[in-house]
Design an enzyme around this catalytic site. Structure first.
Site, PDB file in Angstrom:
ATOM      1  N   HIS A  84       0.834  -1.200   0.000  1.00  0.00           N
ATOM      2  CA  HIS A  84       0.000   0.000   0.000  1.00  0.00           C
ATOM      3  C   HIS A  84       0.872   1.255   0.000  1.00  0.00           C
ATOM      4  CE1 HIS A  84      -2.424  -3.198   1.847  1.00  0.00           C
ATOM      5  NE2 HIS A  84      -3.487  -2.562   1.398  1.00  0.00           N
ATOM      6  N   SER A 219      -6.743   1.185  -0.923  1.00  0.00           N
ATOM      7  CA  SER A 219      -6.043   0.424  -1.975  1.00  0.00           C
ATOM      8  C   SER A 219      -6.817   0.496  -3.278  1.00  0.00           C
ATOM      9  CB  SER A 219      -5.884  -1.032  -1.531  1.00  0.00           C
ATOM     10  OG  SER A 219      -7.152  -1.656  -1.434  1.00  0.00           O
TER      11      SER A 219
END
Ligand code: CYT
Length: 282
Positions: A84, A219
């Protein structure tokens, strides 16, 4: 940056050398959903640490391996764990795995995530089909010099590319029909992406609702941008792990987020397994 294509090509070639299968479909498994990788048949699991140039995940619950094999007869590449932006990775690192999937020959990408429900009727534990997204992360995965060699389908790899049907309508409809056949109705929603790692404030969630968002997470949008740049078709599925901040009086806890992933895992796996053979096109 100028080596991005070369690096992704060598990672893809390394992975293809580990298996006789030629993946047509890629799956990125989000927080708590990694168990699905265990249902891959004739599987070869390659740890991210063994793949050239591949970023390593630092978050609990993201184990970090690529599983190659078949599901319901379809050759697949399943990513158990992703990195991430909030871990400090650059955009080209966050989306490197999606680039590699494309270069391996994947034309259909299923992206999954754990998300907060902004809509009050998105109960924790429900699986929601992503109809569109709002990228509020302040950055874009396609930044930098354009690289046309990333095109996997004709007419892709453009400097400026269309996001009108970023989430392939046919695949979303297929997911909804498949859910219905399993006896539950799947709702759809707009996913808004923030950078994290702090969860959102109640004021932010109210603002996001006004903007038209139904789900919030950290995300997915970057991978989808890259997938669309390359010309892949995309299905996005969110597991709602909690009501977003301020929707209920509860506070938000990462262990709760992971727990819901585990509970819904079976339903999630059944759904994916049924979708996969119908998702790929010739
Ligand atoms: N939940 C989540 N925000 C949330 O409330 N899983 C991501 C972001």
């Amino acid at each position: 940056m100028s080596d991005l294509y070369t690096h992704a090509r060598s990672a893809a070639d390394h992975l293809l050398a580990q298996t006789k299968h030629r993946p047509k479909l890629g799956i990125i498994l989000g927080s708590g959903l990694g168990d699905f990788a265990n249902s891959v048949e004739d599987a070869v699991a390659v740890p991210y640490s063994e793949i050239p140039h591949f970023p390593q995940s630092t978050v609990e619950g993201h184990s970090g391996r690529m599983v190659l094999g078949t599901i319901a007869g379809v050759p697949v590449a399943v990513m158990q764990g992703r990195v991430h932006a909030y871990e400090g990775y650059r955009m080209d690192e966050v989306t490197f795995p999606a680039r590699v999937l494309g270069l391996m020959g994947v034309q259909t990408l299923i992206v999954t995530n754990a998300a907060g429900g902004i809509r009050a009727d998105f109960a924790p534990g429900s699986i929601v089909g992503i109809s569109d997204h709002i990228n509020l992360t302040g950055t874009n995965a396609a930044l930098g010099r354009n690289e046309p060699r990333f095109a996997v389908t004709q007419g892709s790899g453009l400097r400026f590319f269309d996001m009108t049907t970023a989430y392939t309508p046919r695949l979303l409809q297929l997911a909804q029909e498949t859910a219905q056949q399993h006896g539950w109705s799947m709702q759809t929603g707009v996913y808004i992406a923030v950078l994290g790692p702090s969860y959102e404030t109640p004021a932010e969630i109210r603002a996001f609702r006004t903007l038209g968002a139904d789900l919030v997470g950290m995300s997915t949008v970057h991978e989808v941008i890259v997938a669309r740049h390359m010309g892949m078709e995309v299905l996005g599925l969110s597991l709602v792990t909690n009501a977003a901040a301020g929707v209920t009086s509860e506070s938000i806890d990462h262990s709760e987020v992971m727990e819901h992933g585990k509970h819904a895992a079976e339903r999630f796996s059944a759904l994916l397994t049924a979708i996969i053979p119908k998702a790929v096109t010739e």
